[in-house]
Write a protein that holds these residues in place. Sequence first.
Motif, PDB file in Angstrom:
ATOM      1  N   ASP A 134       0.819  -1.215   0.000  1.00 15.70           N
ATOM      2  CA  ASP A 134       0.000   0.000   0.000  1.00 15.70           C
ATOM      3  C   ASP A 134       0.848   1.258   0.000  1.00 15.70           C
ATOM      4  N   VAL A 135       2.030   1.173   0.606  1.00 15.91           N
ATOM      5  CA  VAL A 135       2.942   2.325   0.673  1.00 15.91           C
ATOM      6  C   VAL A 135       4.360   1.832   0.399  1.00 15.91           C
ATOM      7  N   ASN A 136       5.012   2.436  -0.611  1.00 11.22           N
ATOM      8  CA  ASN A 136       6.420   2.148  -0.945  1.00 11.22           C
ATOM      9  C   ASN A 136       7.224   3.423  -0.810  1.00 11.22           C
ATOM     10  N   LEU A 137       8.352   3.362  -0.148  1.00  7.73           N
ATOM     11  CA  LEU A 137       9.214   4.538  -0.045  1.00  7.73           C
ATOM     12  C   LEU A 137      10.669   4.129  -0.169  1.00  7.73           C
ATOM     13  N   PHE A 138      11.479   5.017  -0.729  1.00  5.26           N
ATOM     14  CA  PHE A 138      12.932   4.826  -0.877  1.00  5.26           C
ATOM     15  C   PHE A 138      13.586   5.817   0.075  1.00  5.26           C
ATOM     16  N   ILE A 139      14.245   5.283   1.092  1.00  3.12           N
ATOM     17  CA  ILE A 139      14.774   6.128   2.174  1.00  3.12           C
ATOM     18  C   ILE A 139      16.284   6.221   2.093  1.00  3.12           C
TER      19      ILE A 139
ATOM     20  N   ALA B   8       1.083  12.038  -1.719  1.00  5.70           N
ATOM     21  CA  ALA B   8       1.545  12.111  -0.325  1.00  5.70           C
ATOM     22  C   ALA B   8       3.069  12.074  -0.314  1.00  5.70           C
ATOM     23  N   LEU B   9       3.675  13.115   0.257  1.00  5.94           N
ATOM     24  CA  LEU B   9       5.140  13.209   0.304  1.00  5.94           C
ATOM     25  C   LEU B   9       5.627  13.216   1.749  1.00  5.94           C
ATOM     26  N   VAL B  10       6.668  12.428   2.026  1.00  9.93           N
ATOM     27  CA  VAL B  10       7.463  12.657   3.231  1.00  9.93           C
ATOM     28  C   VAL B  10       8.578  13.605   2.810  1.00  9.93           C
ATOM     29  N   VAL B  11       8.669  14.770   3.450  1.00 11.24           N
ATOM     30  CA  VAL B  11       9.757  15.699   3.147  1.00 11.24           C
ATOM     31  C   VAL B  11      10.747  15.607   4.312  1.00 11.24           C
ATOM     32  N   GLN B  12      11.797  14.797   4.100  1.00 10.28           N
ATOM     33  CA  GLN B  12      12.775  14.562   5.160  1.00 10.28           C
ATOM     34  C   GLN B  12      13.959  15.502   5.036  1.00 10.28           C
ATOM     35  N   SER B  13      14.148  16.065   3.840  1.00 13.40           N
ATOM     36  CA  SER B  13      15.313  16.905   3.549  1.00 13.40           C
ATOM     37  C   SER B  13      14.965  18.379   3.685  1.00 13.40           C
ATOM     38  N   THR B  15      17.290  20.806   2.240  1.00 15.09           N
ATOM     39  CA  THR B  15      18.076  21.584   1.276  1.00 15.09           C
ATOM     40  C   THR B  15      17.146  22.086   0.164  1.00 15.09           C
ATOM     41  N   VAL B  16      17.590  23.160  -0.483  1.00 11.76           N
ATOM     42  CA  VAL B  16      16.695  23.877  -1.384  1.00 11.76           C
ATOM     43  C   VAL B  16      16.342  23.046  -2.615  1.00 11.76           C
ATOM     44  N   ASP B  17      17.253  22.151  -3.043  1.00 10.65           N
ATOM     45  CA  ASP B  17      16.945  21.309  -4.206  1.00 10.65           C
ATOM     46  C   ASP B  17      15.784  20.360  -3.888  1.00 10.65           C
ATOM     47  N   LYS B  18      15.794  19.784  -2.694  1.00  9.89           N
ATOM     48  CA  LYS B  18      14.729  18.854  -2.311  1.00  9.89           C
ATOM     49  C   LYS B  18      13.429  19.597  -2.004  1.00  9.89           C
ATOM     50  N   LEU B  19      13.530  20.796  -1.405  1.00  6.99           N
ATOM     51  CA  LEU B  19      12.313  21.578  -1.154  1.00  6.99           C
ATOM     52  C   LEU B  19      11.655  21.956  -2.482  1.00  6.99           C
ATOM     53  N   TYR B  20      12.471  22.339  -3.482  1.00  8.85           N
ATOM     54  CA  TYR B  20      11.892  22.626  -4.806  1.00  8.85           C
ATOM     55  C   TYR B  20      11.205  21.389  -5.380  1.00  8.85           C
ATOM     56  N   CYS B  21      11.835  20.226  -5.269  1.00  4.81           N
ATOM     57  CA  CYS B  21      11.189  18.995  -5.764  1.00  4.81           C
ATOM     58  C   CYS B  21       9.822  18.811  -5.114  1.00  4.81           C
ATOM     59  N   ALA B  22       9.785  18.975  -3.790  1.00  2.00           N
ATOM     60  CA  ALA B  22       8.525  18.770  -3.068  1.00  2.00           C
ATOM     61  C   ALA B  22       7.466  19.775  -3.515  1.00  2.00           C
ATOM     62  N   PHE B  23       7.844  21.056  -3.599  1.00  2.00           N
ATOM     63  CA  PHE B  23       6.832  22.073  -3.901  1.00  2.00           C
ATOM     64  C   PHE B  23       6.461  22.091  -5.381  1.00  2.00           C
ATOM     65  N   ILE B  24       7.390  21.742  -6.276  1.00  2.00           N
ATOM     66  CA  ILE B  24       7.034  21.647  -7.697  1.00  2.00           C
ATOM     67  C   ILE B  24       6.058  20.488  -7.906  1.00  2.00           C
ATOM     68  N   SER B 133      -3.370   7.110  -1.058  1.00  2.00           N
ATOM     69  CA  SER B 133      -2.907   8.028  -2.099  1.00  2.00           C
ATOM     70  C   SER B 133      -2.503   7.294  -3.374  1.00  2.00           C
ATOM     71  N   ASP B 134      -2.440   8.022  -4.467  1.00  2.00           N
ATOM     72  CA  ASP B 134      -2.059   7.456  -5.763  1.00  2.00           C
ATOM     73  C   ASP B 134      -0.558   7.463  -5.963  1.00  2.00           C
ATOM     74  N   VAL B 135       0.113   8.453  -5.372  1.00  2.00           N
ATOM     75  CA  VAL B 135       1.576   8.559  -5.492  1.00  2.00           C
ATOM     76  C   VAL B 135       2.152   8.925  -4.129  1.00  2.00           C
ATOM     77  N   ASN B 136       3.097   8.108  -3.632  1.00  2.00           N
ATOM     78  CA  ASN B 136       3.805   8.369  -2.371  1.00  2.00           C
ATOM     79  C   ASN B 136       5.295   8.472  -2.670  1.00  2.00           C
ATOM     80  N   LEU B 137       5.926   9.509  -2.156  1.00  2.00           N
ATOM     81  CA  LEU B 137       7.382   9.622  -2.346  1.00  2.00           C
ATOM     82  C   LEU B 137       8.035  10.113  -1.061  1.00  2.00           C
ATOM     83  N   PHE B 138       9.254   9.691  -0.836  1.00  2.00           N
ATOM     84  CA  PHE B 138      10.062  10.112   0.319  1.00  2.00           C
ATOM     85  C   PHE B 138      11.183  10.978  -0.247  1.00  2.00           C
ATOM     86  N   ILE B 139      11.150  12.257   0.109  1.00  2.00           N
ATOM     87  CA  ILE B 139      12.073  13.223  -0.501  1.00  2.00           C
ATOM     88  C   ILE B 139      13.138  13.631   0.491  1.00  2.00           C
TER      89      ILE B 139
END
Lengths: 139, 139, 139
Positions: A134-139, B8-13, B15-24, B133-139
């Motif tokens: 249900d949830v996949n993440l790359f950490i 659904a995003l986990v924003v763990q970082s 730095t400005v490059d990762k914040l841009y990825c999350a907000f874009i 959610s349809d898309v989950n990412l860990f940033i």
Amino acid sequence: MQEKKKLALVVQSGTVDKLYCAFILASTAVAMGWEAHLYFTFWGLQSLVKGAMEKAGLPNEYKHLEEPMNKNLQRMKYPTPYEMLKRLKSSALFKIYACTPTMEMFGTKKEDLIPEVDELVGAATFLNIAADSDVNLFI
Amino acid sequence: MQEKKKLALVVQSGTVDKLYCAFILASTAVAMGWEAHLYFTFWGLQSLVKGAMEKAGLPNEYKHLEEPMNKNLQRMKYPTPYEMLKRLKSSALFKIYACTPTMEMFGTKKEDLIPEVDELVGAATFLNIAADSDVNLFI
Amino acid sequence: MQEKKKLALVVQSGTVDKLYCAFILASTAVAMGWEAHLYFTFWGLQSLVKGAMEKAGLPNEYKHLEEPMNKNLQRMKYPTPYEMLKRLKSSALFKIYACTPTMEMFGTKKEDLIPEVDELVGAATFLNIAADSDVNLFI
């Protein structure tokens, strides 16, 4: 009967902040009755070498926060990443996989790894688990 | 009526490059009519402390690219990460969550955070949102 | 006929450990008959500039492991990341996307990129592919 929800993580990092993310997510998932499948690769795999996880620290960019963080963790009596891993192992819902291509790349042997590792597998096993999660993440 | 798609995003970082990825990704999702749920943890959470996001830079390894990148961003009149966050807040589709375990680890108080934070929650809330959610990412 | 399974990766990193993760997952997926869609952004996008991927190394924190890793890779006759990418291109299941916002931020032109790139697209294209995929990861 409804199938259990599943969390599948690639743990590529070996720094303590990322290990906490992985084990906090896994502990929370297991507490909710989900399965948690953690596939350790690269620096994550290196942290499964006996004695390594206890030495994991913050990344260089955040080294100055290590001491205040550690003080807070001690005050909170927060478990270390390896303590969290060992507690998780008491649940049948939690599985640890070591990435065999990484082991070859770094010359890591099975006997080098902590005994809590469940299986040594390649990426195909992980992808099949992830596709069914249900949830996949790359950490 | 069809349910909205969800990111659904986990924003763990932080730095400005990762914040841009999350907000874009979040801005694009919201522009497409999706919900966007951002769960800030560790260095991502630290970037929600008042005044912190404006100071976010590139990671040490890429510091030499900060000046040319910033010149291009100014020429493009590209919004800063905090400006993107504030624009996103005008949409009811966008939610920001602050990770309570991280706040405890770093002694961060609610009043330290920017007012745009919607909720202080633990990992269980995030996992339930992510599973739906349809898309989950860990940033 | 059953639809093919799909893997969608955001490749944000340009270090060799992360590139290997991306291409090992993609090669495995393609070998299993899945589609693999790789969206290169930021440092990942920079690694698509002609000549750049061959120079990718380990992150600074792990530089001391570069020499033993490279020795093992040579002994194993392991392909380099760019060799993996070129082999993957022989499959119609594999697609590479370059992130247009990153190209603007860094002043990267289409002709700067390796010829194996399939499409220059924005985040909306990636989100639509990801929403339709079985496994999404941000590397």
